[in-house]
Design a protein around this motif. Structure first.
Motif, PDB file in Angstrom:
ATOM      1  N   LEU A 392      33.572   8.674 -16.428  1.00  0.00           N
ATOM      2  CA  LEU A 392      34.847   8.548 -17.129  1.00  0.00           C
ATOM      3  C   LEU A 392      35.259   7.082 -17.245  1.00  0.00           C
ATOM      4  CD1 LEU A 392      37.106  10.335 -18.348  1.00  0.00           C
ATOM      5  CD2 LEU A 392      38.276  10.168 -16.159  1.00  0.00           C
ATOM      6  N   VAL A 393      35.010   6.296 -16.192  1.00  0.00           N
ATOM      7  CA  VAL A 393      35.325   4.867 -16.248  1.00  0.00           C
ATOM      8  C   VAL A 393      34.471   4.167 -17.309  1.00  0.00           C
ATOM      9  CG1 VAL A 393      35.223   2.704 -14.934  1.00  0.00           C
ATOM     10  CG2 VAL A 393      36.125   4.768 -13.861  1.00  0.00           C
ATOM     11  N   SER A 394      33.189   4.542 -17.370  1.00  0.00           N
ATOM     12  CA  SER A 394      32.301   3.940 -18.368  1.00  0.00           C
ATOM     13  C   SER A 394      32.740   4.310 -19.784  1.00  0.00           C
ATOM     14  CB  SER A 394      30.858   4.398 -18.125  1.00  0.00           C
ATOM     15  OG  SER A 394      30.408   4.026 -16.843  1.00  0.00           O
ATOM     16  N   LEU A 395      33.173   5.545 -19.983  1.00  0.00           N
ATOM     17  CA  LEU A 395      33.668   5.941 -21.304  1.00  0.00           C
ATOM     18  C   LEU A 395      34.935   5.179 -21.673  1.00  0.00           C
ATOM     19  CD1 LEU A 395      33.142   9.823 -21.239  1.00  0.00           C
ATOM     20  CD2 LEU A 395      32.130   8.235 -22.881  1.00  0.00           C
ATOM     21  N   ASN A 396      35.786   4.961 -20.697  1.00  0.00           N
ATOM     22  CA  ASN A 396      37.038   4.260 -20.976  1.00  0.00           C
ATOM     23  C   ASN A 396      36.806   2.794 -21.324  1.00  0.00           C
ATOM     24  OD1 ASN A 396      39.933   4.281 -21.116  1.00  0.00           O
ATOM     25  ND2 ASN A 396      39.978   3.152 -19.186  1.00  0.00           N
ATOM     26  N   ASN A 397      35.644   2.241 -20.928  1.00  0.00           N
ATOM     27  CA  ASN A 397      35.329   0.845 -21.230  1.00  0.00           C
ATOM     28  C   ASN A 397      34.875   0.640 -22.676  1.00  0.00           C
ATOM     29  OD1 ASN A 397      35.967  -0.007 -18.642  1.00  0.00           O
ATOM     30  ND2 ASN A 397      33.889   0.271 -17.889  1.00  0.00           N
ATOM     31  N   ILE A 398      34.613   1.720 -23.400  1.00  0.00           N
ATOM     32  CA  ILE A 398      34.235   1.604 -24.814  1.00  0.00           C
ATOM     33  C   ILE A 398      35.506   1.342 -25.617  1.00  0.00           C
ATOM     34  CG2 ILE A 398      33.202   2.798 -26.781  1.00  0.00           C
ATOM     35  CD1 ILE A 398      31.505   4.381 -24.824  1.00  0.00           C
ATOM     36  N   GLU A 399      35.584   0.177 -26.220  1.00  0.00           N
ATOM     37  CA  GLU A 399      36.829  -0.250 -26.863  1.00  0.00           C
ATOM     38  C   GLU A 399      37.185   0.617 -28.067  1.00  0.00           C
ATOM     39  OE1 GLU A 399      36.520  -4.339 -27.797  1.00  0.00           O
ATOM     40  OE2 GLU A 399      36.355  -5.010 -25.705  1.00  0.00           O
ATOM     41  N   MET A 400      36.188   1.084 -28.816  1.00  0.00           N
ATOM     42  CA  MET A 400      36.468   1.857 -30.025  1.00  0.00           C
ATOM     43  C   MET A 400      37.187   3.161 -29.723  1.00  0.00           C
ATOM     44  SD  MET A 400      33.077   1.348 -32.376  1.00  0.00           S
ATOM     45  CE  MET A 400      32.544  -0.280 -32.919  1.00  0.00           C
ATOM     46  N   GLN A 410      43.046  12.763 -23.374  1.00  0.00           N
ATOM     47  CA  GLN A 410      42.109  13.476 -22.501  1.00  0.00           C
ATOM     48  C   GLN A 410      41.776  12.650 -21.266  1.00  0.00           C
ATOM     49  OE1 GLN A 410      38.682  14.647 -24.767  1.00  0.00           O
ATOM     50  NE2 GLN A 410      39.741  16.327 -25.799  1.00  0.00           N
ATOM     51  N   HIS A 411      41.598  11.351 -21.445  1.00  0.00           N
ATOM     52  CA  HIS A 411      41.311  10.479 -20.299  1.00  0.00           C
ATOM     53  C   HIS A 411      42.485  10.469 -19.322  1.00  0.00           C
ATOM     54  CE1 HIS A 411      41.304   6.561 -18.190  1.00  0.00           C
ATOM     55  NE2 HIS A 411      40.011   6.782 -18.101  1.00  0.00           N
ATOM     56  N   ALA A 412      43.707  10.434 -19.840  1.00  0.00           N
ATOM     57  CA  ALA A 412      44.891  10.437 -18.975  1.00  0.00           C
ATOM     58  C   ALA A 412      45.004  11.729 -18.182  1.00  0.00           C
ATOM     59  CB  ALA A 412      46.151  10.216 -19.816  1.00  0.00           C
ATOM     60  N   LYS A 415      41.675  11.973 -15.475  1.00  0.00           N
ATOM     61  CA  LYS A 415      41.688  11.093 -14.304  1.00  0.00           C
ATOM     62  C   LYS A 415      42.388  11.724 -13.103  1.00  0.00           C
ATOM     63  CE  LYS A 415      42.690   6.290 -13.065  1.00  0.00           C
ATOM     64  NZ  LYS A 415      43.246   5.003 -13.541  1.00  0.00           N
ATOM     65  N   PRO A 416      43.652  12.212 -13.211  1.00  0.00           N
ATOM     66  CA  PRO A 416      44.255  12.870 -12.036  1.00  0.00           C
ATOM     67  C   PRO A 416      43.589  14.196 -11.689  1.00  0.00           C
ATOM     68  CG  PRO A 416      45.716  13.032 -13.929  1.00  0.00           C
ATOM     69  CD  PRO A 416      44.607  12.115 -14.339  1.00  0.00           C
ATOM     70  N   PHE A 417      43.028  14.876 -12.702  1.00  0.00           N
ATOM     71  CA  PHE A 417      42.353  16.150 -12.413  1.00  0.00           C
ATOM     72  C   PHE A 417      41.150  15.930 -11.501  1.00  0.00           C
ATOM     73  CE2 PHE A 417      38.797  18.943 -13.580  1.00  0.00           C
ATOM     74  CZ  PHE A 417      39.312  20.161 -13.165  1.00  0.00           C
ATOM     75  N   PHE A 418      40.292  14.973 -11.848  1.00  0.00           N
ATOM     76  CA  PHE A 418      39.110  14.705 -11.035  1.00  0.00           C
ATOM     77  C   PHE A 418      39.501  14.181  -9.657  1.00  0.00           C
ATOM     78  CE2 PHE A 418      36.714  13.948 -15.219  1.00  0.00           C
ATOM     79  CZ  PHE A 418      36.322  15.278 -15.261  1.00  0.00           C
ATOM     80  N   ARG A 419      40.546  13.372  -9.585  1.00  0.00           N
ATOM     81  CA  ARG A 419      40.998  12.872  -8.285  1.00  0.00           C
ATOM     82  C   ARG A 419      41.497  14.011  -7.404  1.00  0.00           C
ATOM     83  NH1 ARG A 419      45.492   8.795  -9.360  1.00  0.00           N
ATOM     84  NH2 ARG A 419      45.578   8.829  -7.085  1.00  0.00           N
ATOM     85  N   ALA A 420      42.233  14.946  -8.001  1.00  0.00           N
ATOM     86  CA  ALA A 420      42.749  16.077  -7.224  1.00  0.00           C
ATOM     87  C   ALA A 420      41.604  16.948  -6.709  1.00  0.00           C
ATOM     88  CB  ALA A 420      43.703  16.907  -8.087  1.00  0.00           C
ATOM     89  N   LEU A 451      49.801  18.263  -9.238  1.00  0.00           N
ATOM     90  CA  LEU A 451      51.018  18.429 -10.036  1.00  0.00           C
ATOM     91  C   LEU A 451      51.089  17.383 -11.149  1.00  0.00           C
ATOM     92  CD1 LEU A 451      53.598  19.245  -7.214  1.00  0.00           C
ATOM     93  CD2 LEU A 451      52.559  20.823  -8.848  1.00  0.00           C
ATOM     94  N   LYS A 452      50.652  16.154 -10.856  1.00  0.00           N
ATOM     95  CA  LYS A 452      50.596  15.135 -11.911  1.00  0.00           C
ATOM     96  C   LYS A 452      49.604  15.518 -12.994  1.00  0.00           C
ATOM     97  CE  LYS A 452      51.774  11.246  -8.871  1.00  0.00           C
ATOM     98  NZ  LYS A 452      51.292   9.952  -8.307  1.00  0.00           N
ATOM     99  N   ALA A 453      48.467  16.074 -12.580  1.00  0.00           N
ATOM    100  CA  ALA A 453      47.457  16.487 -13.558  1.00  0.00           C
ATOM    101  C   ALA A 453      47.968  17.614 -14.447  1.00  0.00           C
ATOM    102  CB  ALA A 453      46.185  16.911 -12.830  1.00  0.00           C
ATOM    103  N   LYS A 454      48.676  18.583 -13.855  1.00  0.00           N
ATOM    104  CA  LYS A 454      49.226  19.679 -14.649  1.00  0.00           C
ATOM    105  C   LYS A 454      50.271  19.166 -15.648  1.00  0.00           C
ATOM    106  CE  LYS A 454      50.052  23.723 -12.848  1.00  0.00           C
ATOM    107  NZ  LYS A 454      49.015  24.552 -13.477  1.00  0.00           N
ATOM    108  N   LYS A 455      51.008  18.157 -15.243  1.00  0.00           N
ATOM    109  CA  LYS A 455      51.989  17.571 -16.150  1.00  0.00           C
ATOM    110  C   LYS A 455      51.295  16.888 -17.325  1.00  0.00           C
ATOM    111  CE  LYS A 455      56.036  14.515 -16.129  1.00  0.00           C
ATOM    112  NZ  LYS A 455      56.866  13.601 -15.296  1.00  0.00           N
ATOM    113  N   LYS A 456      50.198  16.201 -17.057  1.00  0.00           N
ATOM    114  CA  LYS A 456      49.445  15.564 -18.142  1.00  0.00           C
ATOM    115  C   LYS A 456      48.814  16.596 -19.064  1.00  0.00           C
ATOM    116  CE  LYS A 456      49.801  11.154 -16.862  1.00  0.00           C
ATOM    117  NZ  LYS A 456      50.379  10.099 -17.711  1.00  0.00           N
ATOM    118  N   LEU A 457      48.322  17.686 -18.492  1.00  0.00           N
ATOM    119  CA  LEU A 457      47.682  18.727 -19.309  1.00  0.00           C
ATOM    120  C   LEU A 457      48.692  19.442 -20.199  1.00  0.00           C
ATOM    121  CD1 LEU A 457      45.220  20.288 -16.694  1.00  0.00           C
ATOM    122  CD2 LEU A 457      44.604  18.968 -18.711  1.00  0.00           C
TER     123      LEU A 457
END
Length: 591
Positions: A392-400, A410-412, A415-420, A451-457
């Protein structure tokens, strides 16, 4: 002849590769393993090459005749150099200069393989004929790959064909189906290189065999395939709302192969076995690597052409320069797209593995999961989530991708989903290790991040994307609530027992340091009572009155001066000074 005498080299090498990193295309880990193994071998065989100063010690025919385990040294040296070549080949996607070092390492692998072949075919060798054929095929394959990288198509074709024929013959004499698959896979890899050599030599190509290797069945192509490759492969690429023309037939064919293999993966039935799915993912990853290598080569040539045109005379037209710059921008766009497609497919591969591992862990019945994967540890899931987070970090480094309408949201959420999920399985690992207090802290952390991930989803409208993630979060939240009450009580009892044990231990430590004669009322039933002293020896020192050196019976009859010591010292000092000056002037001294 017990170590290498009857050894099948290809089966042995593939087993080492799969066990030490190549299951996940981690060539650097495999190279490090080969280095450690070589160090241990040289130390055990007493053929070390110096400790402080390097002293080269080669494996000779005399050493091999005494112990054929020495043959593992050139074999592992060749594997180490080959792994270094593969790692540099991956790095060359970002830095093309790395490929020069990779080819030199491949040449070193060929040298070690030729040394191994020479030792095996020497007179007096105890190696069997099967192992000799294996080593000859292995050496031919490595040398063929070296000529392939040097673009010496004719020499590469001869060597690779020789290796493929030998491996096919060996596979026909093996009864084990699993071992036959290893040889068949190596032959298929070599056949792909052979077809590429044939295409570069004269431009002719057997389309039916080639498209079959990328996932299209011949029965589907008979009525559709034209005779020209360019008519089959797409000539344009559309990504992120941008459409570009694909320059060159080679790139068109490679991108079409990626699309075909990705479609075959998405259309694969759910009942397919795990081994087949992972092989499809690995084939797609190899196709990505080949495409990125071709793009790096084309981009390097286009960049050199742009520099030469910009430094040319004034007769060079502005139109030619702008056309070259346009080609460079197009190639960079296609390279970015291929990088994204590769990272995205790797992420889907790891998510697919996570889904199966979680089904096993939570006890969900699934007939497609093989018996050898009937158990799953939380540590394995933590490792998979670490890889996904890195993807996910590598994908986020693609500027386009930052200008896309979908990916940032989706990245936002990802990120909390995978961390949870990762935090939850770390807590599960601590719970299984009876570290209940640490597990409870991690569970609390998981709840807050979930809970943060559910809010983002909830902010994403795509139901197909959010449904699976929400179900996973609900599952771990319910699991935490179910485990938490019992764990809190168990943690309290665990802490109470721990305090009691510490008190008992401190009391026991005090008693165990004393001899048995000092603790007659304490019953010591521990096994260490045998080691306790009966009495303290040597005994401790005791204080006692000091005897006088002599007895002075007349001391009571003596009279002592009443002046103080300071006064007597002062008087004696003044008298000494007066006597000294009076003697100098002719006076009489009192002395």
């Amino acid at each position: 002849g017990a170590i290498m005498g009857e050894l099948r080299i290809l089966e042995h090498v593939v087993a080492l590769q799969r066990t030490n990193g190549l299951r996940y295309n981690d060539y650097e880990r495999y190279r490090q393993y080969c280095s450690r193994r070589l160090h241990r071998l040289r130390k055990n065989l007493k053929i070390q090459q110096g400790r402080r100063r390097f002293e080269k010690k080669d494996v000779t025919e005399e050493l091999v005749q005494g112990n054929d385990e020495f043959l593992q040294i050139p074999l592992l040296s060749a594997e180490r150099a080959w792994a270094s070549y593969q790692f540099d080949k991956l790095l060359s996607q970002a830095s093309p200069r790395k490929m020069h070092h990779g080819v030199s390492r491949l040449k070193k692998a060929v040298t070690h393989a030729e040394t191994l072949k020479k030792l095996v075919f020497a007179e007096g060798s105890s190696v069997s004929a099967i192992t000799k054929d294996e080593i000859e095929a292995y050496a031919s394959w490595l040398k063929g790959m070296y000529e392939f990288e040097r673009k010496q198509w004719k020499e590469a074709m001869q060597l690779l064909q020789q290796s493929a024929n030998m491996y096919s013959k060996m596979a026909s004499n093996i009864d084990n189906e699993d071992v036959q698959k290893i040889y068949a896979q190596r032959v298929n890899e070599i056949n792909g290189n052979l077809r590429f050599c044939e295409y570069n030599m004269d431009g002719t190509l057997d389309l039916s065999a080639l498209f079959k290797s990328v996932g299209i069945q011949p029965t589907e192509m008979d009525a559709q395939l034209p005779k020209d490759v360019a008519a089959v492969a797409p000539t344009e690429l559309t990504w992120l709302g941008t459409k570009v023309a694909i320059p060159g037939k080679k790139l068109q064919f490679l991108l079409n192969a990626i699309k075909t293999k990705a479609t075959a993966l998405s259309d694969m039935p759910l009942s397919e076995s795990e081994q087949v799915v992972l092989e499809k993912f690995d084939d797609l990853s190899v196709q990505h690597a080949d495409t990125l290598a071709a793009l790096s080569e084309a981009l390097e040539q286009a960049t050199q052409g742009s520099v030469s045109q910009s430094s040319a005379t004034a007769s060079t037209t502005t139109q030619n320069i702008s056309h070259t710059d346009e080609v460079v921008e197009t190639l960079r766009f296609i390279q970015t797209y291929t990088n994204w497609h590769h990272l995205d497919s790797m992420m889907h591969r790891n998510l697919w593995m996570i889904e199966r591992a979680q089904s096993v862990y939570f006890g969900v019945e699934d007939e497609t999961i093989s018996k050898q994967h009937a158990s799953s540890r939380p540590e394995d899931l933590v490792r998979l989530y670490d890889i996904v987070i890195q993807n996910l970090v590598s994908l986020n480094n693609i500027e386009m991708l930052q200008d896309d309408d979908v990916f940032p949201a989706q990245h936002a959420a990802y990120k909390p989903f995978f961390r949870a999920m990762r935090c939850f399985f770390i807590g599960e690992s601590h719970r299984h290790s009876s570290k209940l207090r640490e597990a409870l802290v991690l569970y609390d952390r998981t709840m807050s991040v979930a809970l943060k991930a559910k809010k983002k989803l909830s902010a994403i409208d795509d139901a197909t994307f959010t449904s699976k993630l929400s179900k996973s979060l609900d599952r771990i939240i319910n699991e935490i609530r179910a485990q938490k009450c019992g764990m809190q009580a168990a943690a309290f009892l665990q802490s109470t027992k721990k305090e009691q044990k510490e008190q008992q231990k401190s009391t026991f430590d005090l008693i165990s340091k004393k001899p048995l004669c000092d603790t007659p009322l304490d019953m010591d039933t521990s096994p260490s009572v045998i080691q306790r002293q009966l009495v303290s020896f040597p005994p401790e020192f005791e204080t006692m009155e000091c005897r006088p050196l002599f007895f002075d019976n007349c001391g009571v009859h003596l009279s002592y001066p009443t002046d103080s010591l300071a006064q007597r010292t002062k008087q004696s000092t003044v008298g000494a000074v007066t006597n000294m000056f009076s003697s100098l002037w002719g006076g009489k001294s009192n002395a």
